[in-house]
Design a protein around this motif. Structure first.
Motif, mmCIF file in Angstrom:
data_model
loop_
_atom_site.group_PDB
_atom_site.id
_atom_site.type_symbol
_atom_site.label_atom_id
_atom_site.label_comp_id
_atom_site.label_asym_id
_atom_site.label_seq_id
_atom_site.Cartn_x
_atom_site.Cartn_y
_atom_site.Cartn_z
ATOM 1 N N ILE A 273 -13.470 -56.725 -52.872
ATOM 2 C CA ILE A 273 -12.668 -56.912 -54.092
ATOM 3 C C ILE A 273 -12.390 -58.393 -54.307
ATOM 4 N N ILE A 274 -11.989 -59.095 -53.261
ATOM 5 C CA ILE A 274 -11.702 -60.523 -53.366
ATOM 6 C C ILE A 274 -12.933 -61.294 -53.846
ATOM 7 N N ASN A 275 -14.105 -60.873 -53.392
ATOM 8 C CA ASN A 275 -15.356 -61.534 -53.784
ATOM 9 C C ASN A 275 -15.933 -61.011 -55.092
ATOM 10 N N GLY A 276 -15.203 -60.101 -55.754
ATOM 11 C CA GLY A 276 -15.622 -59.616 -57.064
ATOM 12 C C GLY A 276 -16.779 -58.658 -57.050
ATOM 13 N N LYS A 277 -17.042 -58.011 -55.928
ATOM 14 C CA LYS A 277 -18.200 -57.125 -55.806
ATOM 15 C C LYS A 277 -17.907 -55.686 -56.212
ATOM 16 N N ILE A 278 -16.662 -55.239 -56.056
ATOM 17 C CA ILE A 278 -16.307 -53.867 -56.431
ATOM 18 C C ILE A 278 -14.970 -53.869 -57.167
ATOM 19 N N LYS A 279 -14.705 -52.772 -57.859
ATOM 20 C CA LYS A 279 -13.433 -52.604 -58.542
ATOM 21 C C LYS A 279 -12.353 -52.157 -57.556
ATOM 22 N N ILE A 280 -11.117 -52.365 -57.932
ATOM 23 C CA ILE A 280 -10.000 -51.941 -57.096
ATOM 24 C C ILE A 280 -9.817 -50.432 -57.267
ATOM 25 N N PRO A 281 -9.935 -49.645 -56.197
ATOM 26 C CA PRO A 281 -9.752 -48.190 -56.322
ATOM 27 C C PRO A 281 -8.288 -47.833 -56.560
ATOM 28 N N ASN A 282 -8.068 -46.694 -57.194
ATOM 29 C CA ASN A 282 -6.700 -46.256 -57.478
ATOM 30 C C ASN A 282 -5.873 -46.090 -56.205
ATOM 31 N N SER A 283 -6.530 -45.693 -55.116
ATOM 32 C CA SER A 283 -5.801 -45.521 -53.859
ATOM 33 C C SER A 283 -5.227 -46.841 -53.364
ATOM 34 N N LEU A 284 -5.918 -47.946 -53.649
ATOM 35 C CA LEU A 284 -5.419 -49.258 -53.238
ATOM 36 C C LEU A 284 -4.251 -49.692 -54.114
ATOM 37 N N PHE A 285 -4.319 -49.391 -55.411
ATOM 38 C CA PHE A 285 -3.163 -49.665 -56.274
ATOM 39 C C PHE A 285 -1.929 -48.931 -55.751
ATOM 40 N N ALA A 286 -2.126 -47.684 -55.346
ATOM 41 C CA ALA A 286 -1.001 -46.896 -54.819
ATOM 42 C C ALA A 286 -0.456 -47.525 -53.540
ATOM 43 N N GLY A 287 -1.357 -48.021 -52.686
ATOM 44 C CA GLY A 287 -0.922 -48.663 -51.452
ATOM 45 C C GLY A 287 -0.146 -49.935 -51.704
ATOM 46 N N ILE A 288 -0.598 -50.723 -52.680
ATOM 47 C CA ILE A 288 0.122 -51.959 -53.029
ATOM 48 C C ILE A 288 1.491 -51.635 -53.590
ATOM 49 N N GLU A 289 1.549 -50.622 -54.450
ATOM 50 C CA GLU A 289 2.824 -50.242 -55.065
ATOM 51 C C GLU A 289 3.827 -49.782 -54.019
ATOM 52 N N GLN A 290 3.357 -49.088 -52.983
ATOM 53 C CA GLN A 290 4.245 -48.607 -51.942
ATOM 54 C C GLN A 290 4.680 -49.739 -51.004
ATOM 55 N N ALA A 291 3.742 -50.598 -50.646
ATOM 56 C CA ALA A 291 4.047 -51.649 -49.680
ATOM 57 C C ALA A 291 4.809 -52.815 -50.299
ATOM 58 N N PHE A 292 4.518 -53.111 -51.581
ATOM 59 C CA PHE A 292 5.125 -54.265 -52.247
ATOM 60 C C PHE A 292 5.623 -53.834 -53.632
ATOM 61 N N PRO A 293 6.734 -53.109 -53.681
ATOM 62 C CA PRO A 293 7.178 -52.498 -54.943
ATOM 63 C C PRO A 293 7.613 -53.498 -56.012
ATOM 64 N N PHE A 294 7.765 -54.757 -55.646
ATOM 65 C CA PHE A 294 8.157 -55.773 -56.618
ATOM 66 C C PHE A 294 6.955 -56.365 -57.359
ATOM 67 N N ILE A 295 5.732 -55.999 -56.947
ATOM 68 C CA ILE A 295 4.521 -56.511 -57.585
ATOM 69 C C ILE A 295 4.092 -55.579 -58.724
ATOM 70 N N SER A 296 3.802 -56.160 -59.877
ATOM 71 C CA SER A 296 3.378 -55.386 -61.042
ATOM 72 C C SER A 296 1.906 -55.005 -60.926
#
Length: 219
Positions: free
Chosen positions: A39-62
């Motif tokens: 993802i950082i290298n722009g090779k794949i899209k961010i999966p929905n499961s990763l969005f969910a993980g970010i939202e849970q771990a860092f709830p202040f991030i939009s």
């Protein structure tokens, strides 16, 4: 989707000491090293499961900011680790509070820069630790996070309460009772575990459990 924002997020979290490194981020969001690197290298899209993980771990991030549909990185301004009021981030000590009397040490002098941070909604919490083991079941489950505040055990010990006892032989979460002038008795909730007699001279400090987040591992 702007992959540069994902890269910017990881860099921000490292600079602000929310994570130690990229591998720490991977573990916090319940992902894997290959996916995050691609993802950082722009090779794949961010999966929905990763969005969910970010939202849970860092709830202040939009999440909308990461997706590129918002210019605001934060849902609310992030709280600093030194705040000690409702909604503050507190250090998650990078060792396990031992529900079983074997393993790692909590020890003295753990530096905040070596810690992750977790959101506490409890006023007065100073730090958090993760429980390992089943000796305090069914109230405290393996993997649960407890939020703590140190007490002045020289002045008063709240006998009969659940405390985290930081000793030279490890950190234990137990129900604490008086034994004699030189020792305390630490009892498990799970009846399969016998009481422990701990010399007061071996205790670095005691911490009151203010709150509990019941976390059940998915892997």
């Amino acid at each position: 989707m702007d992959h540069s924002r994902f890269k910017e997020l990881v860099q921000y979290l490292k600079e602000q000491k929310y994570i130690r490194n990229q591998q720490d981020f991977v573990e916090r969001v319940n992902s894997d090293k290959t996916t995050v690197s691609q993802i950082i290298n722009g090779k794949i899209k961010i999966p929905n499961s990763l969005f969910a993980g970010i939202e849970q771990a860092f709830p202040f991030i939009s999440i909308e900011w990461i997706k590129g549909s918002s210019d605001q990185m934060f849902i609310d301004p992030p709280l600093t680790s030194k705040q000690n009021t409702t909604g503050a981030l507190v250090p998650l000590v990078p060792v396990t509070a031992l529900a079983n009397p074997l393993g790692e040490f909590l020890g003295k002098g753990v530096k905040q820069e070596d810690c992750q941070f977790v959101l506490s909604t409890v006023p007065g919490a100073e730090l958090a630790i993760m429980i390992s083991g089943d000796s305090m079941e069914p109230k405290f489950h393996d993997g649960s996070i407890v939020y703590l505040k140190q007490i002045n055990d020289a002045a008063f010990i709240p006998w009969g309460n659940t405390l985290v006892i930081d000793t030279e032989n490890g950190a234990f979460i137990k129900n604490v009772f008086p034994a004699d002038d030189l020792t305390i008795e630490a009892r498990s909730i799970n009846p399969m575990y016998p009481p422990m007699i701990i010399p007061k001279s071996s205790i670095f400090g005691m911490y009151r459990v203010l709150s509990l987040t019941k976390f059940f591992p998915t892997m």
